[in-house]
Structures are given as structure tokens and as C-alpha cells.
Scaffold this motif. Structure first.
Motif, short mmCIF file in Angstrom:
data_model
loop_
_atom_site.label_atom_id
_atom_site.label_comp_id
_atom_site.label_asym_id
_atom_site.label_seq_id
_atom_site.Cartn_x
_atom_site.Cartn_y
_atom_site.Cartn_z
N ASP A 84 105.07 -7.55 84.94
CA ASP A 84 104.84 -6.58 85.98
C ASP A 84 103.59 -5.64 85.35
N ARG A 86 102.96 -2.64 85.44
CA ARG A 86 103.23 -1.34 84.41
C ARG A 86 103.48 -2.00 82.92
N ILE A 87 103.46 -3.16 82.53
CA ILE A 87 103.62 -3.29 81.34
C ILE A 87 102.28 -3.64 80.48
N ASP A 88 102.07 -3.07 79.49
CA ASP A 88 101.09 -3.43 78.56
C ASP A 88 100.79 -4.71 78.04
N THR A 91 100.39 -5.07 74.16
CA THR A 91 101.33 -4.54 73.02
C THR A 91 101.40 -5.45 71.94
N GLY A 114 109.20 -2.12 74.93
CA GLY A 114 109.69 -1.01 75.88
C GLY A 114 109.81 -1.38 77.29
N ALA A 115 110.53 -2.67 77.32
CA ALA A 115 110.48 -3.28 78.71
C ALA A 115 111.99 -4.21 79.27
N GLU A 116 111.98 -4.60 80.19
CA GLU A 116 113.39 -5.31 80.37
C GLU A 116 112.96 -6.59 81.03
N GLY A 127 109.66 -6.53 83.09
CA GLY A 127 109.09 -5.19 84.03
C GLY A 127 109.61 -3.99 83.22
N PRO A 128 109.35 -2.90 83.54
CA PRO A 128 109.74 -1.73 83.03
C PRO A 128 111.39 -1.49 83.01
N PRO A 129 111.76 -0.52 82.06
CA PRO A 129 113.23 -0.16 81.94
C PRO A 129 113.69 -0.04 83.50
N THR A 131 114.43 -2.65 85.21
CA THR A 131 114.25 -3.93 85.69
C THR A 131 115.42 -4.90 85.88
#
Length: 236
Positions: A84, A86-88, A91, A114-116, A127-129, A131
Motif C-alpha cells: 500500500d 501508505r506504507i514506507d 522502513t 506498523g502494518a497489516e 497495508g496500514p492498520p 487492512t
């Protein structure tokens, strides 16, 4: 805005990168049977569930970039990954030496970033939390919308096709391409925000579900209008 990162870079890029993480698949029984320690994802295909259960031997430890680690994982088990926007992707993550499964490594990487992650057929979406719950719901909603269309339109949106794109492709162009493959027309292309994506691809999947995947990172969804055979882009 950060571009979507597709975690399956060209072979040349992988060969030229310094490998910070070495992984090797370990033979373990029938590869078609998921291991007991891997929870099947609701939207995963049978083939992907088997890949999630694939044992991996982590032969070296240390910090690595999320993007490169995901790329190595994808190559190790022949999986399709989509990260996604929105995910760096830069990291830094850390893995320890040992034997584990592909699904367990994904859980660990997502936690550190910090993702799912969630499955969409043969595709793994990082993606972000939210997902893990949100993407399956969005996919089911898409299938319900398609089910309400007439027979010809249902068949068009359920048709499974793969797609790939070159570096600097725009999501707007990919959405337009998907709608055109279904034989429909996009009502307002400007509703898809401008962004530039690296080269990427998705495996064969229903066109309606591909639309959901392409729009999910923008918090958007799509609505088919049978009359006029048009598609509207709407907030999710």
C-alpha cells in the motif's frame, strides 16, 4: 504522496542488490497442505494458503529495508506482493536466524513496519492498520455489487485477468485500463488522485476485485451503474 510499492522488482535489481537476508525454502511434507501454525486468510486462494505455510530457513540476521526483504520473500516462495502507498517501503526491519513459515515472517514484518497484511486471491496486500479486516470487507462488497448486475456485465467484471505496468505509471491510468477491459466507461477519471507508481503487477484476479485493490490505498471504492455501463469512484 508516497507511491505504491510493488515488492517484486525486476530480476536485474535483485541480482544487483546486496543480500542482507538469505532465505531458502525447506522441504516439509506435502507442499499443498498448509501447516497447522498458519491461520488461513479468508480471501486467500488455496495456492496462496499453501505458500503461506511454506517453511523458510533464515540463514542470516540483521537489519534490512522492508521493500528488499519483501522482494526476497516473494522470490523464495513465488508469491505476489503489493504494498500500500501508505506504507514506507524504506522502513528498517530486523529478523532473527531460524526456521519459520512464510506467513509467520509476514506477520513479523508487518508488526515491525506498523502494518497489516491481507490476502486477495493469489495476492498478498500489505497495508496500514485495519487492512486485515478492511480489505476482505471491501472485496466482499465488490462481489456483491457485481452480483447485482445483469448476466453479461457480471461475466465481464468476474473475468480473471492479470495486469502489469511500467515505472511511473499512474493509478488513474490503471483504473481506466481495468474499466475498459470490462467494456465499461469511467465516469470521472479525475476522482482517482494523481500518483506515480514503480513498475508492478497483480496476478490473475476478477476485474472487480482488481479495482478494489487499486483504489484501496486512497480510501476509495467503485460503484457500477448498469444504465450507461459507467463506473463512479466514491469514498469508501
Amino acid at each position: 504522496m508516497r507511491a505504491t510499492d510493488y515488492a517484486r522488482p525486476p530480476r536485474r535489481a535483485l541480482l544487483g542488490a546486496v543480500a542482507l537476508l538469505s532465505m531458502a525454502a525447506v522441504a516439509a511434507g506435502d507442499p499443498g497442505e498448509p501447516a497447522a501454525d498458519v491461520s488461513p486468510r479468508r480471501e486467500a486462494s488455496d495456492a496462496l494458503r499453501a505458500k503461506l505455510a511454506t517453511p523458510l530457513q533464515l540463514n542470516s540476521a540483521g537489519e534490512a529495508e522492508l521493500r528488499k526483504t519483501l522482494a526476497q520473500l516473494a522470490r523464495a516462495v513465488d508469491a505476489e506482493l503489493f504494498v500500500d502507498r501508505r506504507i514506507d517501503p524504506t522502513t528498517r526491519i530486523r529478523l532473527s536466524v531460524g526456521e519459520t513459515s512464510f506467513g509467520q515472517v509476514l506477520d513479523l514484518l508487518a508488526e515491525q513496519a506498523g502494518a497489516e497484511w491481507a490476502a486477495a486471491g493469489d495476492l498478498i496486500y500489505v497495508g496500514p492498520p485495519g487492512t486485515r479486516q478492511g480489505l476482505p470487507v471491501a472485496l466482499r462488497d465488490a462481489r456483491r455489487r457485481v452480483a447485482k448486475l445483469n448476466g453479461r456485465s457480471r461475466r465481464a467484471w468476474r473475468a480473471k485477468r492479470a495486469i502489469d505496468w511500467e515505472r511511473l505509471a499512474t493509478p488513474r491510468a490503471l483504473v481506466e485500463r481495468t474499466v475498459a477491459q470490462a467494456g465499461w466507461r469511467l465516469d470521472d477519471a479525475d476522482a482517482v488522485p494523481h500518483d506515480l507508481w514503480p513498475a508492478g503487477a497483480t496476478p490473475e484476479m476478477p476485474l472487480g476485485e482488481r479495482m478494489t485493490v487499486l483504489l484501496y490505498g486512497f480510501g476509495l471504492d467503485w460503484r457500477p451503474e448498469q444504465r450507461g455501463r459507467t463506473v463512479a469512484i466514491v469514498p469508501r
